[in-house]
Scaffold this active site. Sequence first.
Site, PDB file in Angstrom:
ATOM      1  N   GLU A 126      -6.094  -0.314  13.532  1.00  0.00           N
ATOM      2  CA  GLU A 126      -5.328  -1.716  13.593  1.00  0.00           C
ATOM      3  C   GLU A 126      -5.181  -2.017  14.804  1.00  0.00           C
ATOM      4  OE1 GLU A 126      -3.082  -0.486  10.160  1.00  0.00           O
ATOM      5  OE2 GLU A 126      -4.434  -0.756   8.645  1.00  0.00           O
ATOM      6  N   GLY A 151      -2.277   6.459   4.278  1.00  0.00           N
ATOM      7  CA  GLY A 151      -1.494   5.598   4.147  1.00  0.00           C
ATOM      8  C   GLY A 151      -0.717   4.950   3.544  1.00  0.00           C
ATOM      9  N   GLY A 152      -1.176   3.950   2.543  1.00  0.00           N
ATOM     10  CA  GLY A 152      -0.874   3.746   1.141  1.00  0.00           C
ATOM     11  C   GLY A 152      -0.120   4.355   0.706  1.00  0.00           C
ATOM     12  N   GLU A 202     -11.147   8.171  11.251  1.00  0.00           N
ATOM     13  CA  GLU A 202     -10.429   7.219  10.268  1.00  0.00           C
ATOM     14  C   GLU A 202     -12.020   6.024  10.009  1.00  0.00           C
ATOM     15  OE1 GLU A 202      -5.966   7.519   8.699  1.00  0.00           O
ATOM     16  OE2 GLU A 202      -6.666   5.611  10.527  1.00  0.00           O
ATOM     17  N   HIS A 231      -4.427   3.777  16.568  1.00  0.00           N
ATOM     18  CA  HIS A 231      -5.264   3.275  14.935  1.00  0.00           C
ATOM     19  C   HIS A 231      -5.368   2.471  14.858  1.00  0.00           C
ATOM     20  CE1 HIS A 231      -4.722   2.196  11.012  1.00  0.00           C
ATOM     21  NE2 HIS A 231      -4.594   3.447  10.852  1.00  0.00           N
ATOM     22  N   ASN A 245       1.456   7.586   7.598  1.00  0.00           N
ATOM     23  CA  ASN A 245       1.624   6.285   8.345  1.00  0.00           C
ATOM     24  C   ASN A 245       1.833   5.306   7.255  1.00  0.00           C
ATOM     25  OD1 ASN A 245       0.767   4.314  10.290  1.00  0.00           O
ATOM     26  ND2 ASN A 245      -0.991   4.361   9.768  1.00  0.00           N
ATOM     27  N   TRP A 246       2.783   5.136   7.801  1.00  0.00           N
ATOM     28  CA  TRP A 246       4.034   3.985   6.848  1.00  0.00           C
ATOM     29  C   TRP A 246       3.556   2.419   7.122  1.00  0.00           C
ATOM     30  CZ3 TRP A 246       9.702   5.921   6.774  1.00  0.00           C
ATOM     31  CH2 TRP A 246       9.785   6.498   6.053  1.00  0.00           C
ATOM     32  N   LYS A 247       3.049   2.245   8.711  1.00  0.00           N
ATOM     33  CA  LYS A 247       2.303   1.052   8.740  1.00  0.00           C
ATOM     34  C   LYS A 247       3.439   0.480   8.998  1.00  0.00           C
ATOM     35  CE  LYS A 247      -2.076   1.949   7.106  1.00  0.00           C
ATOM     36  NZ  LYS A 247      -3.620   1.111   7.082  1.00  0.00           N
ATOM     37  N   SER A 305      -7.970   5.367   2.444  1.00  0.00           N
ATOM     38  CA  SER A 305      -8.303   5.791   1.358  1.00  0.00           C
ATOM     39  C   SER A 305      -7.492   6.878   0.297  1.00  0.00           C
ATOM     40  CB  SER A 305      -9.350   4.540   0.283  1.00  0.00           C
ATOM     41  OG  SER A 305      -9.470   3.106   0.599  1.00  0.00           O
ATOM     42  N   GLY A 343      -7.903   1.772   3.621  1.00  0.00           N
ATOM     43  CA  GLY A 343      -7.264   0.439   2.560  1.00  0.00           C
ATOM     44  C   GLY A 343      -7.770  -0.430   2.021  1.00  0.00           C
TER      45      GLY A 343
END
Length: 259
Positions: free
Chosen positions: A101, A241-242, A174, A99, A11-13, A220, A180
């Site tokens: 977010e 993610g990251g 999640e 998600h 997930n590049w966000k 994470s 993150g």
Amino acid sequence: MTDRKKLVAGNWKMNGSLEENQLLINALKHDLNENNSGAVDVSFFCPSPYLSQLHVLLKGTRFSYGSQDISEQLSGAYTGQISAKMVREFGATQVIVGHSERRAYQSESSRLVASKAQTAIENNLLPIVCVGETLEHRESNQVESVLAEQLDPIIEKTAAFVKASEWPLVIAYEPVWAIGTGVTASPDQAQAVHVLIRERVAAALGTEVSQSLRILYGGSVKPSNAEEIFSQNDIDGGLIGGASLKSDDFSGIIRAVKG
Ligand code: PGA
């Protein structure tokens, strides 16, 4: 036990650029060429303006891709929204919905998320539906009730699509406190919640359906913790993610899945 194929989804966000995306995908194509023989599904979730770029870059590969959200509507006066049909036109086959977010910053309710999952399925997109509790929920023993509140509308709106004991969606657990933050749920903590999710699905849709359901862990995940997390019985891969923005990290995580 049903043999569930593992899935690692990046997930590049709201990150990337034409240049960065190209470098990342080319590095991954190179890294994963021999290693990704088909034992693991891999997909990328880019910001929607880059879907056409992934359409070109991923042609002829085994990698799937999609958007990070869709509208529950198919077209019309919905400024700023993107429909499942548009995403499909660029060759996308998957979509992330719900998600945390989006639940937090766009106030998306569990009913809306469930409607988006339904729209995705109706338009041949595989939804990766995110669920998960906040730290506050966890500390006040509300994990199970929060997950029930998030899962039940999804079950209600998409149960009709179960065919031959296959529910055409993926759940991603999640925990919000792990996204993150560098704090990962312990393998035991994650496994315990995955079992809860599977039990809730089994109660509503039957054991066969729940056993065939892929449940990803997200929050994470790094190359250093991936192997332990993914070796749990009920963890069928990860939503990353990251670490999906760095080719070494992402390919390290994919290799960890294969053990
Ligand atoms: P993270 O994000 O891997 O950066 O924690 C996971 C996600 O939000 O899907």
